[in-house]
Design a protein around this motif. Structure first.
Motif, PDB file in Angstrom:
ATOM      1  N   UNK A   1       0.830  -1.201   0.000  1.00  0.00           N
ATOM      2  CA  UNK A   1       0.000   0.000   0.000  1.00  0.00           C
ATOM      3  C   UNK A   1       0.870   1.259   0.000  1.00  0.00           C
ATOM      4  N   UNK A   2       2.002   1.179   0.711  1.00  0.00           N
ATOM      5  CA  UNK A   2       2.912   2.319   0.809  1.00  0.00           C
ATOM      6  C   UNK A   2       3.346   2.796  -0.566  1.00  0.00           C
ATOM      7  N   UNK A   3       3.600   1.850  -1.469  1.00  0.00           N
ATOM      8  CA  UNK A   3       4.103   2.224  -2.783  1.00  0.00           C
ATOM      9  C   UNK A   3       3.129   3.118  -3.529  1.00  0.00           C
ATOM     10  N   UNK A   4       1.846   2.753  -3.505  1.00  0.00           N
ATOM     11  CA  UNK A   4       0.869   3.583  -4.212  1.00  0.00           C
ATOM     12  C   UNK A   4       0.665   4.922  -3.528  1.00  0.00           C
ATOM     13  N   UNK A   5       0.694   4.942  -2.194  1.00  0.00           N
ATOM     14  CA  UNK A   5       0.490   6.211  -1.501  1.00  0.00           C
ATOM     15  C   UNK A   5       1.697   7.132  -1.662  1.00  0.00           C
ATOM     16  N   UNK A   6       2.907   6.558  -1.758  1.00  0.00           N
ATOM     17  CA  UNK A   6       4.088   7.369  -2.058  1.00  0.00           C
ATOM     18  C   UNK A   6       3.974   7.940  -3.468  1.00  0.00           C
ATOM     19  N   UNK A   7       3.551   7.100  -4.401  1.00  0.00           N
ATOM     20  CA  UNK A   7       3.454   7.522  -5.798  1.00  0.00           C
ATOM     21  C   UNK A   7       2.487   8.685  -5.963  1.00  0.00           C
ATOM     22  N   UNK A   8       1.465   8.739  -5.113  1.00  0.00           N
ATOM     23  CA  UNK A   8       0.479   9.819  -5.228  1.00  0.00           C
ATOM     24  C   UNK A   8       1.121  11.201  -5.182  1.00  0.00           C
ATOM     25  N   UNK A   9       2.113  11.390  -4.303  1.00  0.00           N
ATOM     26  CA  UNK A   9       2.736  12.715  -4.207  1.00  0.00           C
ATOM     27  C   UNK A   9       3.840  12.898  -5.239  1.00  0.00           C
ATOM     28  N   UNK A  10       4.234  11.807  -5.908  1.00  0.00           N
ATOM     29  CA  UNK A  10       5.331  11.893  -6.874  1.00  0.00           C
ATOM     30  C   UNK A  10       4.854  12.092  -8.306  1.00  0.00           C
ATOM     31  N   UNK A  11       3.542  11.972  -8.558  1.00  0.00           N
ATOM     32  CA  UNK A  11       3.087  11.995  -9.953  1.00  0.00           C
ATOM     33  C   UNK A  11       3.363  13.338 -10.622  1.00  0.00           C
ATOM     34  N   UNK A  12       3.274  14.428  -9.861  1.00  0.00           N
ATOM     35  CA  UNK A  12       3.578  15.725 -10.464  1.00  0.00           C
ATOM     36  C   UNK A  12       5.060  15.807 -10.835  1.00  0.00           C
ATOM     37  N   UNK A  13       5.934  15.319  -9.947  1.00  0.00           N
ATOM     38  CA  UNK A  13       7.373  15.338 -10.237  1.00  0.00           C
ATOM     39  C   UNK A  13       7.693  14.468 -11.446  1.00  0.00           C
ATOM     40  N   UNK A  14       7.088  13.287 -11.534  1.00  0.00           N
ATOM     41  CA  UNK A  14       7.334  12.384 -12.661  1.00  0.00           C
ATOM     42  C   UNK A  14       6.839  13.009 -13.963  1.00  0.00           C
ATOM     43  N   UNK A  15       5.804  13.836 -13.890  1.00  0.00           N
ATOM     44  CA  UNK A  15       5.290  14.477 -15.098  1.00  0.00           C
ATOM     45  C   UNK A  15       6.143  15.657 -15.549  1.00  0.00           C
ATOM     46  N   UNK A  16       7.060  16.109 -14.674  1.00  0.00           N
ATOM     47  CA  UNK A  16       7.954  17.218 -15.021  1.00  0.00           C
ATOM     48  C   UNK A  16       9.010  16.741 -16.024  1.00  0.00           C
ATOM     49  N   UNK A  17       9.348  17.555 -17.024  1.00  0.00           N
ATOM     50  CA  UNK A  17      10.357  17.126 -18.005  1.00  0.00           C
ATOM     51  C   UNK A  17      11.696  16.787 -17.358  1.00  0.00           C
ATOM     52  N   UNK A  18      12.480  15.939 -18.036  1.00  0.00           N
ATOM     53  CA  UNK A  18      13.817  15.580 -17.566  1.00  0.00           C
ATOM     54  C   UNK A  18      14.671  16.845 -17.474  1.00  0.00           C
ATOM     55  N   UNK A  19      15.627  16.890 -16.562  1.00  0.00           N
ATOM     56  CA  UNK A  19      16.101  15.784 -15.714  1.00  0.00           C
ATOM     57  C   UNK A  19      15.357  15.631 -14.387  1.00  0.00           C
ATOM     58  N   UNK A  20      14.433  16.559 -14.078  1.00  0.00           N
ATOM     59  CA  UNK A  20      13.723  16.463 -12.800  1.00  0.00           C
ATOM     60  C   UNK A  20      12.831  15.232 -12.759  1.00  0.00           C
ATOM     61  N   UNK A  21      12.102  14.981 -13.851  1.00  0.00           N
ATOM     62  CA  UNK A  21      11.202  13.845 -13.928  1.00  0.00           C
ATOM     63  C   UNK A  21      11.362  13.115 -15.244  1.00  0.00           C
ATOM     64  N   UNK A  22      10.289  12.466 -15.689  1.00  0.00           N
ATOM     65  CA  UNK A  22      10.322  11.721 -16.944  1.00  0.00           C
ATOM     66  C   UNK A  22       9.511  12.406 -18.043  1.00  0.00           C
ATOM     67  N   UNK A  23       8.849  13.521 -17.714  1.00  0.00           N
ATOM     68  CA  UNK A  23       8.012  14.184 -18.705  1.00  0.00           C
ATOM     69  C   UNK A  23       6.792  13.369 -19.086  1.00  0.00           C
ATOM     70  N   UNK A  24       6.259  12.595 -18.139  1.00  0.00           N
ATOM     71  CA  UNK A  24       5.111  11.732 -18.429  1.00  0.00           C
ATOM     72  C   UNK A  24       3.854  12.567 -18.643  1.00  0.00           C
ATOM     73  N   UNK A  25       3.060  12.193 -19.651  1.00  0.00           N
ATOM     74  CA  UNK A  25       1.771  12.844 -19.875  1.00  0.00           C
ATOM     75  C   UNK A  25       0.759  12.324 -18.865  1.00  0.00           C
ATOM     76  N   UNK A  26      -0.422  12.947 -18.824  1.00  0.00           N
ATOM     77  CA  UNK A  26      -1.429  12.498 -17.867  1.00  0.00           C
ATOM     78  C   UNK A  26      -1.858  11.070 -18.148  1.00  0.00           C
ATOM     79  N   UNK A  27      -2.016  10.719 -19.428  1.00  0.00           N
ATOM     80  CA  UNK A  27      -2.415   9.343 -19.738  1.00  0.00           C
ATOM     81  C   UNK A  27      -1.311   8.362 -19.357  1.00  0.00           C
TER      82      UNK A  27
END
Length: 530
Positions: free
Chosen positions: A34-60
Motif C-alpha cells: 500500500x505504501x508504494x501507491x500512496x508514495x506515488x500519489x505525491x510523486x506523480x507531479x514530479x514524474x510528469x515534469x520534463x527531464x532531468x527532474x522527472x520523466x516528462x510523463x503525460x497524464x495518460x
C-alpha cells in the motif's frame, strides 16, 4: 460444581501465543504494497515534469503508470490466492515480496515513462501474491471470535501506510531524485522477508482449487482493453470516437466471455456462485465503489494541492495525513459501531459521509482556506474506515476458513479493479473537462503543440514556461480550467459513492443481537453457496 471446559482451539497453541506478533509482520508486508501507491500519489507531479527532474510523463502515461500495477495486481489476485492455498501461503508471500522488491529497484531507474509502466507491472505481479496471502494467514492464526478485531487492525494498517506514504515520498523528493520513492521499498522488503522466515507459520488448503489460466488471460485482457478505451477517451476529450467505442466494447465483450467461461468451469478463477448471496455481493460492490471514488479523487487532489495551490511534495504528504490517520484510528474501532448498529447502518453511513466529502471538492478554489481541505480529508478518511472494516469482515466470514485465500483474493480483486476504473474514469473525466476548457486559450502555441499542452495542467504549465513572459496569462487560465474540471470530476465521484450507499442500504444485514452473532456469521457461508 464443575468448571465449563474452554472451547477447543483450531489454531495450534504455539501459533496462538504469538498471533499478535504474526499480525504485526503481516501488516508490515501489507504496508509495503500500500505504501508504494500512496508514495506515488505525491510523486506523480514530479514524474510528469520534463527531464532531468522527472520523466516528462503525460497524464495518460501517469494513469497507466498507476494502472499497469493495479490491473496486473487485480487480474492475478485470485490465481495468487489459489497458489497460496495449494503451495503454502508463507512460500507464496515470500516469493511475492521478492518479485515486488526486484520490480521496485527496476522502476527506480526507469529511463522513460514506458519503462516505468512496464516495471510497475512487475511490481503488481509481486503485490498480487502478497495481499491475499497476508489476510489468508491472518484467518488461520486467529480464532473466529478474534477475527473481526484482527481484520480491523489489519485494515488500520492500510491507513498507516496511506498516512506515512505521502510524507515519506515528500521527504524523499525533497532530498533525492524521483526514483527514490521506489527504491525505498527494497530494504523494507528484505526486513519483512527475514521476519517471515522466522515467525510466520505456513498453511494451505487441504483441498485447493485448480489454476484457471484461461480465466486469468480473459480477465486481464478485458480489463486492459476497457481501461485503455476509457483513458483514450479522456485524452481525446471525445468518448464517442470510434477507436474509444470499439476498444471499450471489445473490453466489455471479453469480460462477458470471462463470466460465461467462469460459470461453466469446474475450477474458475472467480466462483460466480458466491455472488448469489446478496449480502456477499453488496459487500464486494461497496469495496469496489469506495476505491473507485477514493483513487480517482486522490489522483486529482495531488494536482490541486501542488499545481494550483503551489505546495511542495512534502507539504502535500502532510496535508494528506488526516485522510490516512483517520482510517488508521477508526478502522479498528469500526467493529464497535457494527456491534451496536449493524453492518447496514455503519457501512451506509460511511458511504454517505464519503459522498458528502467528495462533493465538497466542488467548493474548492484557488484561495480556499487550507483548513477546509483538511476537514474534508478528515471526514473522508472517517467515512472510509466505517466502510472497509465491516465489509471486510462480511466477505472474509462468508466463506469457510480453508477458503480464506479465495475470499481475500475476491475482496482485493474488486478493490483493485474499482481503484483502476476510478483512476481511468475520473482521470478521463478530469482530462476531458480540462481540455474542453483550456483549448481556446492555447492560441499562442504552435498548432502541433496545442494537443499535448491541453492534456493536463502540468503540460499547459510547461508550455507556458517555454513561452516566457508571453505565457504568464496562460498560467492563470490553466488553474481556472483545472478547478472547473476538478469540480465536475468530484461530483462524478460523489455520485458513485451514493450508488454504493444505496446498494449497502438495500442488501447488507442490519443489526444482529450479540447472542445471535455467531449464528449469523455461520449463515453467511451457506448463503454464498446457494
Amino acid at each position: 460444581m464443575t468448571t465449563p471446559a474452554a472451547p477447543a482451539r483450531r489454531v495450534p497453541e504455539a501459533v496462538h501465543r504469538r498471533r499478535w506478533v504474526i499480525l504485526g509482520v503481516l501488516m508490515l508486508s501489507l504496508l509495503i504494497v500500500v505504501l508504494d501507491n500512496s508514495i506515488l500519489n505525491v510523486a506523480i507531479k514530479t514524474i510528469s515534469t520534463p527531464a532531468p527532474t522527472g520523466l516528462g510523463a503525460t497524464q495518460s502515461e501517469l494513469e497507466w503508470a498507476i494502472n499497469s500495477y493495479t490491473l496486473v495486481f487485480a487480474g492475478l489476485l485470485f490465481t495468487a490466492g489459489l497458489l497460496g492455498d495449494r503451495l503454502g501461503r508463507k512460500k507464496v508471500l515470500i516469493g511475492g515480496l521478492a518479485v515486488f522488491g526486484i520490480g521496485s529497484a527496476l522502476a527506480a531507474f526507469s529511463g522513460s515513462p514506458a519503462e516505468l509502466i512496464g516495471f510497475r507491472a512487475v511490481m503488481g505481479l509481486g503485490a498480487a501474491f502478497v495481499m491475499p496471502a497476508t489476510l489468508a494467514v491472518l484467518m488461520n492464526v486467529f480464532e473466529r471470535d478474534e477475527q473481526p478485531k484482527a481484520i480491523g487492525i489489519w485494515t488500520g494498517g492500510v491507513g498507516l501506510a496511506i498516512a506515512i506514504g505521502p510524507i515519506t515520498g515528500g521527504v524523499l523528493l525533497d532530498h533525492f531524485w524521483w526514483g527514490s520513492v521506489f527504491l525505498v521499498n527494497v530494504p523494507i522488503v528484505l526486513f519483512a522477508v527475514a521476519l517471515m522466515l522466522w515467525l510466520v507459520p505456513d498453511s494451505r488448503d487441504p483441498k485447493p482449487g485448480r489454476i484457471d489460466p484461461l480465466g486469468v488471460v480473459l480477465s486481464v485482457t478485458g480489463l486492459v482493453l476497457l481501461v485503455y478505451g476509457i483513458i483514450k477517451g479522456g485524452r481525446l476529450a471525445d468518448f464517442t470516437d470510434a477507436t474509444v467505442l470499439s476498444t471499450v466494447g471489445a473490453g466489455l465483450a471479453v469480460l462477458a466471455v470471462f463470466v460465461v467461461v467462469e460459470k461453466r468451469s469446474d475450477h474458475p478463477s472467480i466462483d460466480v456462485t458466491y455472488f448469489r448471496s446478496k449480502v456477499f455481493s453488496a459487500a464486494i460492490a461497496a469495496v469496489a465503489l469506495v476505491f473507485f471514488a477514493l483513487m480517482g479523487v486522490t489522483f486529482f487532489a495531488v494536482f490541486y494541492i501542488q499545481s494550483v495551490r503551489g505546495y511542495s511534495p512534502l507539504d502535500t504528504g502532510l496535508l494528506l495525513l488526516p485522510l490516512a490517520a483517520t482510517q488508521m484510528i477508526f478502522a479498528p474501532r469500526a467493529r464497535l459501531l457494527v456491534d451496536r448498529f449493524g453492518h447496514r447502518a455503519t457501512t451506509t453511513g460511511g458511504l454517505v459521509m464519503l459522498a458528502a466529502t467528495l462533493a465538497a471538492f466542488a467548493l474548492l478554489d484557488a484561495d480556499t482556506p487550507i483548513w477546509f481541505l483538511e476537514v474534508v480529508f478528515f471526514l473522508m478518511g472517517t467515512g472510509m474506515a466505517h466502510v472497509m472494516t465491516p465489509v471486510s469482515v462480511v466477505i472474509m466470514q462468508a466463506l469457510p476458513r480453508e477458503k480464506a485465500g479465495s475470499a481475500s483474493a475476491l475482496s482485493n480483486t474488486f478493490r483493485q479493479v474499482g481503484g483502476a476504473l476510478g483512476i481511468a474514469v475520473l482521470g478521463s473525466v478530469l482530462s476531458a473537462a480540462y481540455r474542453t476548457d483550456i483549448e481556446d486559450e492555447l492560441g499562442l502555441l504552435p498548432p502541433g503543440a496545442r494537443h499535448a499542452a491541453g492534456e493536463s495542467i502540468e503540460a499547459t504549465l510547461a508550455a507556458a514556461d517555454r513561452l516566457g513572459a508571453r505565457g504568464e496569462a496562460l498560467v492563470g487560465e490553466a488553474g481556472d480550467a483545472f478547478l472547473h474540471a476538478m469540480h465536475v470530476t468530484a461530483l462524478w465521484g460523489a455520485g458513485v459513492a451514493v450508488a454504493g450507499a444505496i446498494v449497502t442500504a438495500l442488501f447488507l444485514p442490519g443489526r444482529t443481537p450479540a447472542s445471535e452473532g455467531g449464528d449469523r456469521n455461520q449463515e453467511l457461508a451457506p448463503a454464498a453457496e446457494r
